[in-house]
Design a protein around this motif. Structure first.
Motif, mmCIF file in Angstrom:
data_model
loop_
_atom_site.group_PDB
_atom_site.id
_atom_site.type_symbol
_atom_site.label_atom_id
_atom_site.label_comp_id
_atom_site.label_asym_id
_atom_site.label_seq_id
_atom_site.Cartn_x
_atom_site.Cartn_y
_atom_site.Cartn_z
ATOM 1 N N ARG A 43 0.668 -1.235 0.120
ATOM 2 C CA ARG A 43 -0.036 -0.017 -0.019
ATOM 3 C C ARG A 43 0.948 1.275 -0.127
ATOM 4 N NH1 ARG A 43 -2.681 -0.514 6.073
ATOM 5 N NH2 ARG A 43 -0.794 0.076 7.324
ATOM 6 N N GLN A 44 0.237 2.281 -0.419
ATOM 7 C CA GLN A 44 0.888 3.674 -0.355
ATOM 8 C C GLN A 44 0.035 4.525 0.030
ATOM 9 O OE1 GLN A 44 3.122 4.402 -4.039
ATOM 10 N NE2 GLN A 44 4.559 5.984 -3.259
ATOM 11 N N ALA A 45 -0.002 5.411 1.080
ATOM 12 C CA ALA A 45 -0.406 6.477 1.181
ATOM 13 C C ALA A 45 -0.034 7.621 0.752
ATOM 14 C CB ALA A 45 -0.410 6.665 2.912
ATOM 15 N N PRO A 46 -0.899 8.792 0.668
ATOM 16 C CA PRO A 46 -0.259 10.047 0.119
ATOM 17 C C PRO A 46 0.971 10.573 0.903
ATOM 18 C CG PRO A 46 -2.571 10.236 0.354
ATOM 19 C CD PRO A 46 -2.215 8.921 0.976
ATOM 20 N N GLY A 47 1.879 10.920 -0.193
ATOM 21 C CA GLY A 47 3.415 11.427 0.592
ATOM 22 C C GLY A 47 4.103 10.298 1.029
ATOM 23 N N ALA A 48 3.742 9.165 1.182
ATOM 24 C CA ALA A 48 4.525 7.998 1.806
ATOM 25 C C ALA A 48 5.061 6.984 0.817
ATOM 26 C CB ALA A 48 3.730 7.246 2.889
ATOM 27 N N VAL A 49 6.042 6.361 1.242
ATOM 28 C CA VAL A 49 6.615 5.431 0.477
ATOM 29 C C VAL A 49 5.622 4.116 0.444
ATOM 30 C CG1 VAL A 49 8.846 6.162 0.674
ATOM 31 C CG2 VAL A 49 7.916 4.302 2.291
ATOM 32 N N ARG A 50 5.678 3.415 -0.891
ATOM 33 C CA ARG A 50 5.080 2.126 -0.657
ATOM 34 C C ARG A 50 5.628 1.106 0.341
ATOM 35 N NH1 ARG A 50 3.485 -0.636 -6.625
ATOM 36 N NH2 ARG A 50 2.820 1.699 -6.661
ATOM 37 N N GLU A 51 4.665 0.419 1.037
ATOM 38 C CA GLU A 51 5.178 -0.342 1.988
ATOM 39 C C GLU A 51 4.435 -1.837 1.788
ATOM 40 O OE1 GLU A 51 3.730 1.059 5.916
ATOM 41 O OE2 GLU A 51 1.983 1.189 5.530
ATOM 42 N N MET A 52 5.128 -2.937 2.415
ATOM 43 C CA MET A 52 4.443 -4.093 2.388
ATOM 44 C C MET A 52 3.499 -4.313 3.430
ATOM 45 S SD MET A 52 4.446 -7.362 4.172
ATOM 46 C CE MET A 52 5.844 -7.611 5.105
ATOM 47 N N ASP A 56 -5.200 3.146 7.831
ATOM 48 C CA ASP A 56 -5.072 2.105 6.763
ATOM 49 C C ASP A 56 -5.705 2.671 5.216
ATOM 50 O OD1 ASP A 56 -6.659 -0.010 9.026
ATOM 51 O OD2 ASP A 56 -4.515 -0.147 8.603
ATOM 52 N N THR A 57 -5.600 4.109 5.423
ATOM 53 C CA THR A 57 -6.108 4.743 4.200
ATOM 54 C C THR A 57 -4.971 4.623 2.981
ATOM 55 O OG1 THR A 57 -7.778 6.057 5.218
ATOM 56 C CG2 THR A 57 -6.683 6.657 3.100
ATOM 57 N N ALA A 58 -4.903 4.146 1.924
ATOM 58 C CA ALA A 58 -3.898 4.154 0.803
ATOM 59 C C ALA A 58 -4.617 3.515 -0.293
ATOM 60 C CB ALA A 58 -2.758 3.265 1.644
ATOM 61 N N VAL A 59 -3.714 3.762 -1.469
ATOM 62 C CA VAL A 59 -3.785 2.657 -2.632
ATOM 63 C C VAL A 59 -3.164 1.487 -2.371
ATOM 64 C CG1 VAL A 59 -3.717 2.729 -4.879
ATOM 65 C CG2 VAL A 59 -4.034 4.783 -4.011
ATOM 66 N N TYR A 60 -3.975 0.369 -2.390
ATOM 67 C CA TYR A 60 -3.674 -1.016 -2.210
ATOM 68 C C TYR A 60 -3.209 -1.586 -3.626
ATOM 69 C CZ TYR A 60 -4.561 -0.871 2.579
ATOM 70 O OH TYR A 60 -4.640 -0.398 4.028
ATOM 71 N N TYR A 61 -1.951 -2.272 -3.697
ATOM 72 C CA TYR A 61 -1.423 -2.677 -4.806
ATOM 73 C C TYR A 61 -1.214 -4.398 -4.588
ATOM 74 C CZ TYR A 61 -0.559 1.836 -6.108
ATOM 75 O OH TYR A 61 -0.452 3.237 -6.668
ATOM 76 N N CYS A 62 -1.807 -5.060 -5.618
ATOM 77 C CA CYS A 62 -1.092 -6.487 -5.384
ATOM 78 C C CYS A 62 0.015 -6.958 -6.357
ATOM 79 C CB CYS A 62 -2.230 -7.564 -5.867
ATOM 80 S SG CYS A 62 -2.667 -7.632 -7.657
ATOM 81 N N ALA A 63 0.920 -7.886 -6.070
ATOM 82 C CA ALA A 63 2.121 -7.990 -6.806
ATOM 83 C C ALA A 63 2.486 -9.507 -6.931
ATOM 84 C CB ALA A 63 3.411 -7.312 -5.982
ATOM 85 N N THR A 71 5.817 -12.247 -7.826
ATOM 86 C CA THR A 71 7.176 -12.522 -7.979
ATOM 87 C C THR A 71 7.308 -13.918 -7.937
ATOM 88 O OG1 THR A 71 9.177 -11.698 -7.604
ATOM 89 C CG2 THR A 71 7.558 -12.170 -5.727
ATOM 90 N N PRO A 72 8.232 -14.361 -8.737
ATOM 91 C CA PRO A 72 8.757 -15.782 -8.779
ATOM 92 C C PRO A 72 9.192 -16.314 -7.280
ATOM 93 C CG PRO A 72 9.691 -14.709 -10.531
ATOM 94 C CD PRO A 72 9.233 -13.597 -9.932
ATOM 95 N N ALA A 73 9.010 -17.413 -6.885
ATOM 96 C CA ALA A 73 9.474 -17.931 -5.841
ATOM 97 C C ALA A 73 11.092 -17.757 -5.632
ATOM 98 C CB ALA A 73 9.127 -19.499 -5.533
ATOM 99 N N GLY A 74 11.386 -17.258 -4.401
ATOM 100 C CA GLY A 74 12.932 -17.243 -4.026
ATOM 101 C C GLY A 74 13.431 -15.658 -4.604
ATOM 102 N N ASN A 75 12.314 -15.002 -5.261
ATOM 103 C CA ASN A 75 12.748 -13.592 -5.535
ATOM 104 C C ASN A 75 12.015 -12.418 -4.571
ATOM 105 O OD1 ASN A 75 13.869 -14.930 -7.799
ATOM 106 N ND2 ASN A 75 12.962 -13.460 -9.334
ATOM 107 N N GLY A 76 12.721 -11.418 -4.523
ATOM 108 C CA GLY A 76 11.914 -10.140 -3.612
ATOM 109 C C GLY A 76 10.954 -9.638 -4.858
ATOM 110 N N TYR A 77 10.356 -8.515 -4.181
ATOM 111 C CA TYR A 77 9.338 -7.512 -4.841
ATOM 112 C C TYR A 77 10.126 -6.436 -5.207
ATOM 113 C CZ TYR A 77 5.925 -10.892 -3.139
ATOM 114 O OH TYR A 77 4.988 -11.839 -2.721
ATOM 115 N N THR A 78 10.310 -6.300 -6.532
ATOM 116 C CA THR A 78 11.006 -5.220 -7.023
ATOM 117 C C THR A 78 10.222 -4.485 -8.100
ATOM 118 O OG1 THR A 78 12.010 -6.390 -8.841
ATOM 119 C CG2 THR A 78 13.134 -6.431 -6.692
#
Length: 119
Positions: A37-46, A88-95, A97-104
């Motif tokens: 999720r990413q709130a206004p003015g904030a970085v995207r967080e897990m 909890d207000t934010a834009v929520y994103y799903c992602a 990634t292949p197993a063993g990889n991080g989210y980039t």
């Protein structure tokens, strides 16, 4: 892989919402899925992630209130959000990634769905 979220909305504090994300490619069943999720003015967080074999991980701020699940038969991942709070207000994103990889930035990302929680 294309991901599409749904289920966002505007609710009062204490309410529940269920976000859904479906993938265009069934190969996601072999990989890891997550919600960010990413709130206004904030970085995207897990918010929550789930591995290909069902191991879930949550941010401290949502532990005990949110539940991530996946349905590989439907190429889908869900986020059940209970006892929602204004923070909890934010834009929520799903992602995905292949197993063993991080989210980039090279991972598959959805377009996002807005969640707004009023006090």
């Amino acid at each position: 892989v294309e991901l599409k979220e749904s289920g966002g909305g505007s609710v009062q504090s204490g309410a529940s919402l269920r976000l859904s994300c479906t993938a265009s490619d069934r190969t996601v069943r072999f990989g890891n899925l997550g919600w960010f999720r990413q709130a206004p003015g904030a970085v995207r967080e897990m918010v929550a992630t789930i591995t290909w074999n069902g191991n879930a991980n949550y941010a401290n701020s949502v532990e005990g209130r949110f539940t991530i699940s996946r349905d590989d038969a439907k190429s889908a991942v869900y986020l059940q959000m209970d006892r929602l709070q204004p923070e909890d207000t934010a834009v929520y994103y799903c992602a995905a990634t292949p197993a063993g990889n991080g989210y980039t930035s090279n991972s598959a990302w959805g377009q996002g769905t807005q969640v707004t929680v009023y006090a």
